[in-house]
Design a protein around this motif. Structure first.
Motif, PDB file in Angstrom:
ATOM      1  N   VAL A 127       0.855  -1.208   0.000  1.00 59.30           N
ATOM      2  CA  VAL A 127       0.000   0.000   0.000  1.00 59.30           C
ATOM      3  C   VAL A 127       0.886   1.253   0.000  1.00 59.30           C
ATOM      4  O   VAL A 127       0.674   2.186  -0.785  1.00 59.30           O
ATOM      5  CB  VAL A 127      -0.949  -0.010   1.234  1.00 59.30           C
ATOM      6  N   ILE A 128       1.903   1.261   0.862  1.00 61.19           N
ATOM      7  CA  ILE A 128       2.801   2.429   0.942  1.00 61.19           C
ATOM      8  C   ILE A 128       3.587   2.572  -0.370  1.00 61.19           C
ATOM      9  O   ILE A 128       3.736   3.675  -0.899  1.00 61.19           O
ATOM     10  CB  ILE A 128       3.774   2.289   2.148  1.00 61.19           C
ATOM     11  N   ALA A 129       4.059   1.451  -0.930  1.00 64.26           N
ATOM     12  CA  ALA A 129       4.854   1.494  -2.174  1.00 64.26           C
ATOM     13  C   ALA A 129       4.031   2.066  -3.325  1.00 64.26           C
ATOM     14  O   ALA A 129       4.525   2.886  -4.105  1.00 64.26           O
ATOM     15  CB  ALA A 129       5.332   0.091  -2.524  1.00 64.26           C
ATOM     16  N   ARG A 130       2.777   1.641  -3.436  1.00 60.60           N
ATOM     17  CA  ARG A 130       1.952   2.119  -4.562  1.00 60.60           C
ATOM     18  C   ARG A 130       1.647   3.606  -4.425  1.00 60.60           C
ATOM     19  O   ARG A 130       1.635   4.351  -5.410  1.00 60.60           O
ATOM     20  CB  ARG A 130       0.658   1.291  -4.682  1.00 60.60           C
ATOM     21  N   LEU A 131       1.394   4.040  -3.201  1.00 57.52           N
ATOM     22  CA  LEU A 131       1.109   5.454  -2.956  1.00 57.52           C
ATOM     23  C   LEU A 131       2.321   6.316  -3.338  1.00 57.52           C
ATOM     24  O   LEU A 131       2.206   7.285  -4.094  1.00 57.52           O
ATOM     25  CB  LEU A 131       0.779   5.606  -1.455  1.00 57.52           C
ATOM     26  N   LEU A 132       3.492   5.925  -2.848  1.00 61.24           N
ATOM     27  CA  LEU A 132       4.705   6.693  -3.140  1.00 61.24           C
ATOM     28  C   LEU A 132       5.120   6.558  -4.597  1.00 61.24           C
ATOM     29  O   LEU A 132       5.524   7.529  -5.229  1.00 61.24           O
ATOM     30  CB  LEU A 132       5.874   6.191  -2.289  1.00 61.24           C
ATOM     31  N   GLY A 133       5.031   5.327  -5.111  1.00 58.95           N
ATOM     32  CA  GLY A 133       5.474   5.050  -6.484  1.00 58.95           C
ATOM     33  C   GLY A 133       4.769   5.936  -7.484  1.00 58.95           C
ATOM     34  O   GLY A 133       5.402   6.496  -8.392  1.00 58.95           O
ATOM     35  N   SER A 134       3.455   6.131  -7.307  1.00 56.28           N
ATOM     36  CA  SER A 134       2.745   6.924  -8.313  1.00 56.28           C
ATOM     37  C   SER A 134       3.161   8.395  -8.204  1.00 56.28           C
ATOM     38  O   SER A 134       3.368   9.065  -9.216  1.00 56.28           O
ATOM     39  CB  SER A 134       1.229   6.708  -8.224  1.00 56.28           C
ATOM     40  N   LYS A 135       3.327   8.911  -6.984  1.00 56.95           N
ATOM     41  CA  LYS A 135       3.745  10.328  -6.811  1.00 56.95           C
ATOM     42  C   LYS A 135       5.180  10.545  -7.302  1.00 56.95           C
ATOM     43  O   LYS A 135       5.478  11.514  -7.984  1.00 56.95           O
ATOM     44  CB  LYS A 135       3.685  10.729  -5.336  1.00 56.95           C
ATOM     45  N   MET A 136       6.079   9.627  -6.943  1.00 55.84           N
ATOM     46  CA  MET A 136       7.481   9.794  -7.334  1.00 55.84           C
ATOM     47  C   MET A 136       7.652   9.654  -8.842  1.00 55.84           C
ATOM     48  O   MET A 136       8.471  10.338  -9.456  1.00 55.84           O
ATOM     49  CB  MET A 136       8.357   8.773  -6.596  1.00 55.84           C
ATOM     50  N   GLY A 137       6.852   8.778  -9.448  1.00 56.69           N
ATOM     51  CA  GLY A 137       6.895   8.605 -10.900  1.00 56.69           C
ATOM     52  C   GLY A 137       6.532   9.905 -11.616  1.00 56.69           C
ATOM     53  O   GLY A 137       7.160  10.279 -12.614  1.00 56.69           O
ATOM     54  N   GLU A 138       5.538  10.622 -11.066  1.00 55.97           N
ATOM     55  CA  GLU A 138       5.144  11.919 -11.668  1.00 55.97           C
ATOM     56  C   GLU A 138       6.330  12.880 -11.636  1.00 55.97           C
ATOM     57  O   GLU A 138       6.635  13.558 -12.607  1.00 55.97           O
ATOM     58  CB  GLU A 138       4.002  12.560 -10.859  1.00 55.97           C
ATOM     59  N   THR A 139       7.021  12.927 -10.495  1.00 53.40           N
ATOM     60  CA  THR A 139       8.160  13.852 -10.352  1.00 53.40           C
ATOM     61  C   THR A 139       9.310  13.459 -11.273  1.00 53.40           C
ATOM     62  O   THR A 139       9.949  14.310 -11.888  1.00 53.40           O
ATOM     63  CB  THR A 139       8.671  13.840  -8.888  1.00 53.40           C
ATOM     64  N   LEU A 140       9.570  12.153 -11.386  1.00 55.79           N
ATOM     65  CA  LEU A 140      10.731  11.697 -12.163  1.00 55.79           C
ATOM     66  C   LEU A 140      10.440  11.618 -13.661  1.00 55.79           C
ATOM     67  O   LEU A 140      11.344  11.418 -14.462  1.00 55.79           O
ATOM     68  CB  LEU A 140      11.203  10.331 -11.637  1.00 55.79           C
TER      69      LEU A 140
END
Ligand code: MLT
Length: 333
Positions: free
Chosen positions: A52-65
């Motif tokens: 759950v934590i990985a998916r939440l962060l992964g989508s936000k960090m992907g936008e930034t990167l």
């Protein structure tokens, strides 16, 4: 200009010219990262707290990167299979790992790990931390913590105790309970607490100690029973739920802490970009609100540096080693 000076100038410019092709491509390559999707490996099954934590962060960090971060669940052996896979992956920034307290605990419990936990990874930043909740299936014959602990003592190894594999956080919580209360417990291993909690809800297994991220929504939906939280303070969302300390067991102190890693040797610029993208995600209001809903906490700004993460990992390696030795389970797997 003297002959000697012009010769020196000529040699200097030749040297600059000769070095240029060697020096220039390095920063150019690193600046270009990432040029393709990044894989974030989760060491437990889909649907559980780490996922759950990985998916939440992964989508936000992907936008930034500017590249998609895809989640891959590599479950098994308490999170050590995923850690081993990442330790051996190319250090090119395209393979990341989210892991938690199970990373240092695994180092204490498993004797033949294919990686050295202290030196195999880049520490990219701490993510979140939080307590566990002691839960049972709805039909479990206990209404209060006192009755629950008494039933553990009376039935000892008959109580089925779910966890996410030897060395997982839920296993650690189980070990602490068994040591403190004095019972044996019949451990049932899952590939993550996502599937373990499903079986608690379905009544297939009796007890699970798991992160608030997983348990809070089920407690709210009244599909499981909750007896105690392992934080020093009660949680405002469930103000009636006592803490293990209030119940006389301050030593049942399990706190999960997630963090991001990569194989050692990742290009410095890529590591800095991942760290910065993580900070941006953690400062995002939507992420913060979701963390609060899930009963999990943010680290203070001073603890969000890569150095603070490295220090935390080293301190936890020492703490878990001592704990495993005192429980007589160090290097037993
Ligand atoms: C999970 O994500 O399944 C849990 O974090 C596993 C655990 O209990 O450590």
């Amino acid at each position: 200009m003297t002959k000697c000076l012009s010769r020196r100038l000529m040699l200097a410019s030749l040297a600059t010219f000769a070095m240029a092709p060697v020096l220039l491509p390095q920063p150019t390559l690193a600046q270009a990262w990432p040029t393709r999707q990044i894989t974030l490996i989760v060491p437990f099954a889909a649907g559980g707290p780490s996922d759950v934590i990985a998916r939440l962060l992964g989508s936000k960090m992907g936008e930034t990167l500017g590249q998609q971060i895809i989640i891959e669940n590599v479950a098994g052996a308490g999170g050590t299979i995923a850690a081993s896979r990442v330790a051996k992956a190319p250090a090119d920034g395209y393979t990341l790992l989210i892991h938690h307290v199970a990373l240092p605990l695994g180092a204490a419990l498993y004797k033949n790990l294919s990686y050295d936990t202290a030196s195999a990874f880049e520490t990219l930043g701490l993510v979140n931390y939080g307590p566990y909740v002691l839960t049972t299936k709805l039909g479990y014959p206990a209404a209060t913590p006192k009755e629950l602990f008494e039933s553990f003592r009376l039935n000892s190894d008959k109580v089925t105790f779910a966890h996410a594999g030897i060395g997982s956080g839920s296993h650690l919580c189980g070990i602490m309970l068994m040591q403190t209360i004095g019972f044996k417990g019949n451990f049932v291993a899952y590939r993550g607490t996502g599937p373990a909690l499903n079986d608690i809800v379905a009544g297939q297994v009796e007890v699970l100690c798991d992160q608030t991220t997983n348990t809070f929504p089920q407690i709210e939906a009244k599909t499981i029973k909750a007896f105690a939280i392992t934080s020093p303070q009660r949680n405002p969302r469930f103000p009636d739920m006592p803490t293990t300390a209030e119940l006389g067991f301050p030593q049942i102190d399990t706190t999960v802490w997630h963090a991001l890693y990569a194989p050692k040797g990742m290009p410095a610029e890529a590591a800095a970009k991942v760290h910065a993208a993580l900070q941006k995600a953690l400062d995002d209001k939507v992420v913060q609100e979701r963390f609060t809903e899930l009963g999990t906490l943010m680290f203070d700004p001073a603890q969000r540096t890569r150095k603070a993460h490295e220090d935390k990992l080293n301190a936890e390696l020492a703490r878990m080693k001592a704990l495993a030795e005192s429980a007589g389970i160090a290097g037993t797997n």
